[in-house]
Write an enzyme that holds these catalytic residues in place. Structure first.
Site, PDB file in Angstrom:
ATOM      1  CG  HIS A  62      24.425  46.173  39.016  1.00  0.00           C
ATOM      2  ND1 HIS A  62      25.521  45.647  38.381  1.00  0.00           N
ATOM      3  CD2 HIS A  62      23.338  45.664  38.378  1.00  0.00           C
ATOM      4  CE1 HIS A  62      25.120  44.848  37.399  1.00  0.00           C
ATOM      5  NE2 HIS A  62      23.800  44.835  37.381  1.00  0.00           N
ATOM      6  CG  HIS A  82      23.871  46.407  32.730  1.00  0.00           C
ATOM      7  ND1 HIS A  82      23.429  45.305  32.051  1.00  0.00           N
ATOM      8  CD2 HIS A  82      23.664  46.139  34.034  1.00  0.00           C
ATOM      9  CE1 HIS A  82      22.955  44.411  32.911  1.00  0.00           C
ATOM     10  NE2 HIS A  82      23.081  44.902  34.121  1.00  0.00           N
ATOM     11  CG  ASP A 121      45.654  59.087  40.956  1.00  0.00           C
ATOM     12  OD1 ASP A 121      46.759  58.983  41.534  1.00  0.00           O
ATOM     13  OD2 ASP A 121      45.393  59.997  40.145  1.00  0.00           O
TER      14      ASP A 121
END
Lengths: 233, 233, 233, 233
Positions: free
Chosen positions: C96, C98, C121
């Protein structure tokens, strides 16, 4: 120590700042430093990569663009430098770059509007973009005429080269100058910053107003005025 | 060890973070750190390059902007810091930069809309942009009035300086603060991140909605609320 | 060597790639690495700066979000990781961040259109942006519900988590995954690249067409198909 | 020293410039260097990270795409290189990247307009964007057909590969070439610069005019003409 080593050293140090400040790709830029008592300036050799430069490679050129000393060919923009030194008697250094944002404004043929105090700390007008040259000037002595295009833009607009130390040449890229080569490089970095933030300002608010007169004046005086209190005395 | 060396050290360390975090060009920024028991703060000297700074060069100034110790002239923004320390009794550090994106929003004279949770982790409102000052304020004690412009913006909008630790000053640039100088610098970097991502958000989707209330509240409480579970206890 | 040191080492190495790849500011990101035979994963502690991390600080958590080993509090996003590991049985690592451009797309609440072969791709569909959660989900077990928001988005759209290893969570930011933590980090960097180039593509040509089916299929098969010939065998 | 070590060394050095110049993420790029007397070229192995490369890992391939020497599989784009070397007899090196701005223009399926002198120093036309391939070409020998798509674009437009050393392949990304591998890499960096500044130019002034003919010609002759005076003789 040669007769010209002081300006070669000054020009070398200033040229080496361009890649450090992110203002050039490859050899897309050049700085010169003048000694007016000797009537010559030191300028970067043409097409030599920054990592291969040394002070002794800086070419010594007089105000008629004759090479006085040096085994390399001087920057292809040398004649433009010559014209500026000849007509603007108080400048000590000149910089030409193709820095990304300033070049984009030059290509867009627009003056950079004055939106903020960072800009006003340096000058209080929109940064001028000289019009592209006429076909005749281009076909003639191109780099020499580039110098006159700059001079004429300042004359036509009633600008002082001591107050506004930067210009965009339409379709081309920026030139900056200053009391010495280091200050001219400083101005190139500031111009690039202003060019980027002004574009962003228009993107955030397409109707962003220009800086109002009272703030322009205040910031200018804070830095340049008789009671200046910016920096160390 | 001098009487003020703890805040000089704190201010020095925090100032040196600005170039590392990419928040300043040349000397376009300053950080101060306060000692409220002594009634003074340490602040960057004006116009001195970051690479030449050292803790002992930080100038000690009292809340009336008198230099208490130091051979350098303090930052030209010192009076703005003074006003904020005097009126906002719980802040320990203040930062002023001309970071690229935050400055562009300030120049555009718009608040930064709250679009995402990164923003909401810090505060739950649009980041305020104080209006440019009146001509009278500008002609008067300019930096001093900048401080009042900030105070008045918070008062007019009913904002708490403990919850919202950042502001844009219209036409100018951002100020941030925090419980100490390091936290104030952290907030400057976060503000720059928010300024960039909010612009990009509007470019990707010009009708992007503001963050809804339920998420704002959740993220804020997660970080600042009584049952906060973000970071180490 | 502890029982969990292999996944602590894996999670540590992967976490340290985030700042190197320019994907995080401060502590705005976390990576975990799972050992399915032991039924636990190692995840970054909450709010600890990257420069202070070491493998032994990675917290060991089981699939019900209980801390099994470790003196630090695990990342505040731990419950989201838990949900994904529990329901998607073949993933070995989760990231995770930002990161700037992916976060801007998440904040704009738009899927990222597939414009080019770089995107193809990796996967052959627009990169999904899950809708912001309902107020009930937000007020409830927020990070846990974030996991379900991701699962439901994939279910509703008929996507396979093995073919599409990335998602944007509306208003929030991206999550990526992969067969291990390193591959999940790789996918985060690729997502950021796609997010930037897709925005630029729309800016250059607002009516740029999506990639046509024949090219999508070709590029996907080149990398993932039975006769794949990309990379070393 | 092997028979091919000179081109392996040349290809290695040129490949290592790509990450230094910021032109590649992970393994999204490849450079080759040819020896026409031997009828082979050295090219980057497929999917091997730049930090793991060494000259001896460069794969030697002939003009029919057969591996002549090397234990690694050559770049998946090898057939495209083959076609260009076979038909354009004076090129010595080829580069393929997915550099950010050039890729965005390729994805937008637009030629890059010539706005400035930086562009004109390299070539005097808009940088061509080849149309995406037909479905038949895509389903067939894809990378081989990519080479023909490039050749056909130049033939259809009457362009010379010696004057224009760069192209965008629609939906995909750029290819550049030059008299050797180092020059081809140089051209990739210049293309990326032009791609970025041209986009910025359009953002600053959506009706920015193309560079007029007289300047195009002047700049081109300055660098490539018989009386060229750019760089050292």
């Amino acid at each position: 120590m040669g007769k010209y080593s002081h300006i070669q050293e000054e020009a070398y140090e200033a040229n080496m700042q361009l890649p450090k400040l992110g203002l050039v790709l490859f050899t897309f830029g050049n700085v010169s430093a003048v000694d007016r008592s000797l009537g010559v300036f030191a300028i970067k050799p043409s097409g030599v990569p920054y990592e291969d430069l040394s002070p002794d490679k800086m070419v010594i050129v007089d105000f008629d663009a004759n090479t006085v000393e040096g085994s390399f060919r001087p920057s292809s923009d040398t004649k433009t430098h010559t014209v500026l030194y000849k007509h603007w008697e108080k400048i000590g250094g000149i910089v030409h770059t193709h820095s990304t944002y300033a070049t984009a404004w030059a290509q867009s043929q627009r003056d950079i509007p004055i939106f903020g105090t960072t800009h006003a700390d340096y000058n209080t007008v929109d940064i001028p973009c000289a019009a592209p040259m006429s076909d005749d000037m281009i076909k003639g002595n191109y780099e020499y005429e580039t110098g006159f295009q700059i001079l004429n833009c300042f004359k036509d607009r009633g600008l002082s080269y001591e107050e506004v130390e930067m210009i965009l040449v339409g379709n081309h890229a920026p030139f900056t100058w200053g009391k010495n080569a280091a200050k001219a490089v400083h101005n190139s970095a500031v111009l690039e910053f202003i060019a980027q933030t002004s574009l962003l300002t228009e993107q955030i608010n397409p109707s962003a107003p220009r800086l109002k007169d009272s703030i322009r004046q205040k910031h200018y005086e804070r830095k340049h005025g008789p009671d200046s209190y910016y920096g160390q005395a």
